[in-house]
Design an enzyme around this catalytic site. Sequence first.
Site, PDB file in Angstrom:
ATOM      1  N   SER A  36       0.845  -1.198   0.000  1.00 29.97           N
ATOM      2  CA  SER A  36       0.000   0.000   0.000  1.00 29.97           C
ATOM      3  C   SER A  36       0.879   1.246   0.000  1.00 29.97           C
ATOM      4  CB  SER A  36      -0.935  -0.022   1.221  1.00 29.97           C
ATOM      5  OG  SER A  36      -0.208  -0.297   2.397  1.00 29.97           O
ATOM      6  N   GLU A  83       0.972   5.528   0.885  1.00 33.09           N
ATOM      7  CA  GLU A  83       0.335   6.613   1.651  1.00 33.09           C
ATOM      8  C   GLU A  83       0.662   7.985   1.062  1.00 33.09           C
ATOM      9  OE1 GLU A  83       0.555   6.276   5.951  1.00 33.09           O
ATOM     10  OE2 GLU A  83       1.029   8.406   6.104  1.00 33.09           O
ATOM     11  N   GLY A 139      -4.149  10.557  16.379  1.00 33.95           N
ATOM     12  CA  GLY A 139      -3.733  11.766  15.681  1.00 33.95           C
ATOM     13  C   GLY A 139      -2.701  12.535  16.467  1.00 33.95           C
ATOM     14  N   ASP A 140      -2.028  13.416  15.757  1.00 29.86           N
ATOM     15  CA  ASP A 140      -1.034  14.286  16.386  1.00 29.86           C
ATOM     16  C   ASP A 140      -1.701  15.589  16.805  1.00 29.86           C
ATOM     17  OD1 ASP A 140       1.305  12.780  16.365  1.00 29.86           O
ATOM     18  OD2 ASP A 140       1.597  13.164  14.228  1.00 29.86           O
ATOM     19  N   ALA A 200      -6.874   6.012  20.115  1.00 28.97           N
ATOM     20  CA  ALA A 200      -7.379   5.346  18.915  1.00 28.97           C
ATOM     21  C   ALA A 200      -8.333   4.193  19.232  1.00 28.97           C
ATOM     22  CB  ALA A 200      -6.197   4.849  18.085  1.00 28.97           C
ATOM     23  N   HIS A 259       6.044   4.210  20.791  1.00 29.74           N
ATOM     24  CA  HIS A 259       5.547   5.581  20.610  1.00 29.74           C
ATOM     25  C   HIS A 259       6.278   6.488  21.614  1.00 29.74           C
ATOM     26  CE1 HIS A 259       2.664   8.932  21.076  1.00 29.74           C
ATOM     27  NE2 HIS A 259       2.387   8.681  19.812  1.00 29.74           N
ATOM     28  N   PHE A 285      12.095  14.727  11.388  1.00 28.70           N
ATOM     29  CA  PHE A 285      10.848  13.989  11.554  1.00 28.70           C
ATOM     30  C   PHE A 285      11.044  12.779  12.470  1.00 28.70           C
ATOM     31  CE2 PHE A 285       7.302  11.331   9.846  1.00 28.70           C
ATOM     32  CZ  PHE A 285       6.299  12.141  10.363  1.00 28.70           C
ATOM     33  N   HIS A 318       4.018  -1.019   3.564  1.00 28.95           N
ATOM     34  CA  HIS A 318       3.227   0.209   3.381  1.00 28.95           C
ATOM     35  C   HIS A 318       4.232   1.344   3.185  1.00 28.95           C
ATOM     36  CE1 HIS A 318      -0.114   3.068   4.167  1.00 28.95           C
ATOM     37  NE2 HIS A 318       0.763   3.758   4.858  1.00 28.95           N
TER      38      HIS A 318
HETATM   39  P1  FAD Z   1      -2.880   5.720  20.350  1.00 23.60           P
HETATM   40  O1  FAD Z   1      -3.027   4.303  19.917  1.00 23.60           O
HETATM   41  O2  FAD Z   1      -4.009   6.351  21.080  1.00 23.60           O
HETATM   42  O3  FAD Z   1      -1.542   5.769  21.250  1.00 23.60           O
HETATM   43  C1  FAD Z   1      -0.932   7.004  21.613  1.00 23.60           C
HETATM   44  C2  FAD Z   1      -0.100   6.811  22.901  1.00 23.60           C
HETATM   45  O4  FAD Z   1      -0.963   6.613  24.009  1.00 23.60           O
HETATM   46  C3  FAD Z   1       0.823   5.596  22.908  1.00 23.60           C
HETATM   47  O5  FAD Z   1       1.923   5.914  23.713  1.00 23.60           O
HETATM   48  C4  FAD Z   1      -0.021   4.508  23.556  1.00 23.60           C
HETATM   49  O6  FAD Z   1       0.784   3.508  24.178  1.00 23.60           O
HETATM   50  C5  FAD Z   1      -0.836   5.297  24.558  1.00 23.60           C
HETATM   51  N1  FAD Z   1      -2.203   4.805  24.672  1.00 23.60           N
HETATM   52  C6  FAD Z   1      -2.962   4.195  23.727  1.00 23.60           C
HETATM   53  N2  FAD Z   1      -4.197   3.937  24.190  1.00 23.60           N
HETATM   54  C7  FAD Z   1      -4.231   4.410  25.473  1.00 23.60           C
HETATM   55  C8  FAD Z   1      -5.249   4.467  26.448  1.00 23.60           C
HETATM   56  N3  FAD Z   1      -6.474   3.969  26.212  1.00 23.60           N
HETATM   57  N4  FAD Z   1      -4.945   5.048  27.643  1.00 23.60           N
HETATM   58  C9  FAD Z   1      -3.689   5.571  27.883  1.00 23.60           C
HETATM   59  N5  FAD Z   1      -2.691   5.533  26.969  1.00 23.60           N
HETATM   60  C10 FAD Z   1      -2.965   4.974  25.791  1.00 23.60           C
HETATM   61  N6  FAD Z   1      -1.132  11.445  12.636  1.00 23.60           N
HETATM   62  C11 FAD Z   1      -2.024  12.339  12.134  1.00 23.60           C
HETATM   63  O7  FAD Z   1      -2.283  13.383  12.773  1.00 23.60           O
HETATM   64  N7  FAD Z   1      -2.666  12.097  10.934  1.00 23.60           N
HETATM   65  C12 FAD Z   1      -2.453  10.959  10.218  1.00 23.60           C
HETATM   66  O8  FAD Z   1      -3.042  10.770   9.154  1.00 23.60           O
HETATM   67  C13 FAD Z   1      -1.529   9.996  10.718  1.00 23.60           C
HETATM   68  N8  FAD Z   1      -1.312   8.827  10.069  1.00 23.60           N
HETATM   69  C14 FAD Z   1      -0.499   7.881  10.643  1.00 23.60           C
HETATM   70  C15 FAD Z   1      -0.351   6.629  10.019  1.00 23.60           C
HETATM   71  C16 FAD Z   1       0.450   5.643  10.562  1.00 23.60           C
HETATM   72  C17 FAD Z   1       0.578   4.310   9.880  1.00 23.60           C
HETATM   73  C18 FAD Z   1       1.165   5.901  11.779  1.00 23.60           C
HETATM   74  C19 FAD Z   1       2.066   4.858  12.381  1.00 23.60           C
HETATM   75  C20 FAD Z   1       1.024   7.133  12.414  1.00 23.60           C
HETATM   76  C21 FAD Z   1       0.188   8.132  11.869  1.00 23.60           C
HETATM   77  N9  FAD Z   1      -0.004   9.374  12.481  1.00 23.60           N
HETATM   78  C22 FAD Z   1      -0.881  10.286  11.959  1.00 23.60           C
HETATM   79  C23 FAD Z   1       0.713   9.690  13.714  1.00 23.60           C
HETATM   80  C24 FAD Z   1      -0.120   9.330  14.970  1.00 23.60           C
HETATM   81  O9  FAD Z   1      -1.328  10.039  14.988  1.00 23.60           O
HETATM   82  C25 FAD Z   1       0.717   9.681  16.187  1.00 23.60           C
HETATM   83  O10 FAD Z   1       1.780   8.769  16.323  1.00 23.60           O
HETATM   84  C26 FAD Z   1      -0.082   9.823  17.467  1.00 23.60           C
HETATM   85  O11 FAD Z   1       0.760  10.463  18.425  1.00 23.60           O
HETATM   86  C27 FAD Z   1      -0.559   8.501  18.056  1.00 23.60           C
HETATM   87  O12 FAD Z   1      -1.606   7.965  17.327  1.00 23.60           O
HETATM   88  P2  FAD Z   1      -2.136   6.485  17.621  1.00 23.60           P
HETATM   89  O13 FAD Z   1      -3.322   6.252  16.823  1.00 23.60           O
HETATM   90  O14 FAD Z   1      -1.043   5.511  17.555  1.00 23.60           O
HETATM   91  O15 FAD Z   1      -2.537   6.681  19.181  1.00 23.60           O
END
Ligand code: FAD
Length: 276
Positions: free
Chosen positions: A7, A9, A99-100, A114, A140, A207, A257
């Site tokens: 895939s 991106e 998300g960031d 997430a 992370h 980055f 990917h």
């Molecule tokens: P989560 O899974 O929520 O995790 C974030 C942190 O919190 C981790 O340290 C985790 O261990 C911890 N955590 C998870 N769940 C919990 C919980 N329930 N309670 C407490 N702690 C928890 N960013 C963007 O803004 N836009 C994008 O389009 C984008 N695309 C991406 C695509 C890929 C393939 C990847 C790998 C990253 C992408 N990112 C994007 C970056 C991502 O949003 C960041 O890394 C963000 O800081 C974490 O997102 P996540 O979904 O992994 O978060």
Amino acid sequence: MTDRLFSFEFSAPKSEDAIAKVKKVHARLAALSPHFFSVTYGAGGSTKDGTRQMVMDLAGTGSTVAPHLSFGGDDPGVIQALLESYREAGIRRLVALRGDRPSGIGGALQMTHANELVSFIRDTTGDHFHIDVAAYPEMHPESSSFESEIAYFKQKIDAGANSAITQYFYNSDAYFHFVNACAKAGINVPIVPGIMPITNYQGIVRFSSLCGAEIPRWIEKHLVSYQDDPESLRNFGDEVVTRLCEQLLAGGAPGLHFYTLNQAAPTLRIWNNLGL
Ligand code: FAD
């Protein structure tokens, strides 16, 4: 085309020129028949309309497209409406993220993890979407331990995610260690390595420090020495990333990917090197 998952991106483009460029890049990469293309969702939802429009445009060409999605600063109704518009357009795949944080808003924005977004998508749209989530073989930046990394990753899978895409890395051991730990924790979904081509020294260093990806010392030393020699840097970067991809595929990774950086050439060079 093999049954492995390949895939590509794109970052959501923010100007008319950038939109036109992504369409051209997409046309070149579509010739490789990837499993899907994905389009990022700007920090805090800042590219909501741009992401949606790009997804619709690319899907209109017949490609399978997966929008990235996060709650950002939006309330659930806004996200539900976006999900409905994707469903109506025949989109079947999503990348669900926390998300960031958008720059400038800093800590003021409450970020929703997430796993909660995955649960929300399942609650509102059932099994319509195949959901990918993010995984971090090198952890992370906010993770306190490898164990919590695995535990929170498992929460996303248990909430209904079907597969995962990793943050990029340049050390295949980190990936295989992570995948083994996931298997021991009962996580059995495909975990596809994210591949970042190396095209520019300053960009990759900046980055990588933000997203917690390690650049091994020997790679960084070479990149420093090639800073003023783009051709050598490109050849070295291609060699390193091709070798990484070979190791990953030979070791059983379910696919690759590519973070395309909205450019066709770096991904195409690696693809050709791999003989795919
Ligand atoms: P989560 O899974 O929520 O995790 C974030 C942190 O919190 C981790 O340290 C985790 O261990 C911890 N955590 C998870 N769940 C919990 C919980 N329930 N309670 C407490 N702690 C928890 N960013 C963007 O803004 N836009 C994008 O389009 C984008 N695309 C991406 C695509 C890929 C393939 C990847 C790998 C990253 C992408 N990112 C994007 C970056 C991502 O949003 C960041 O890394 C963000 O800081 C974490 O997102 P996540 O979904 O992994 O978060």
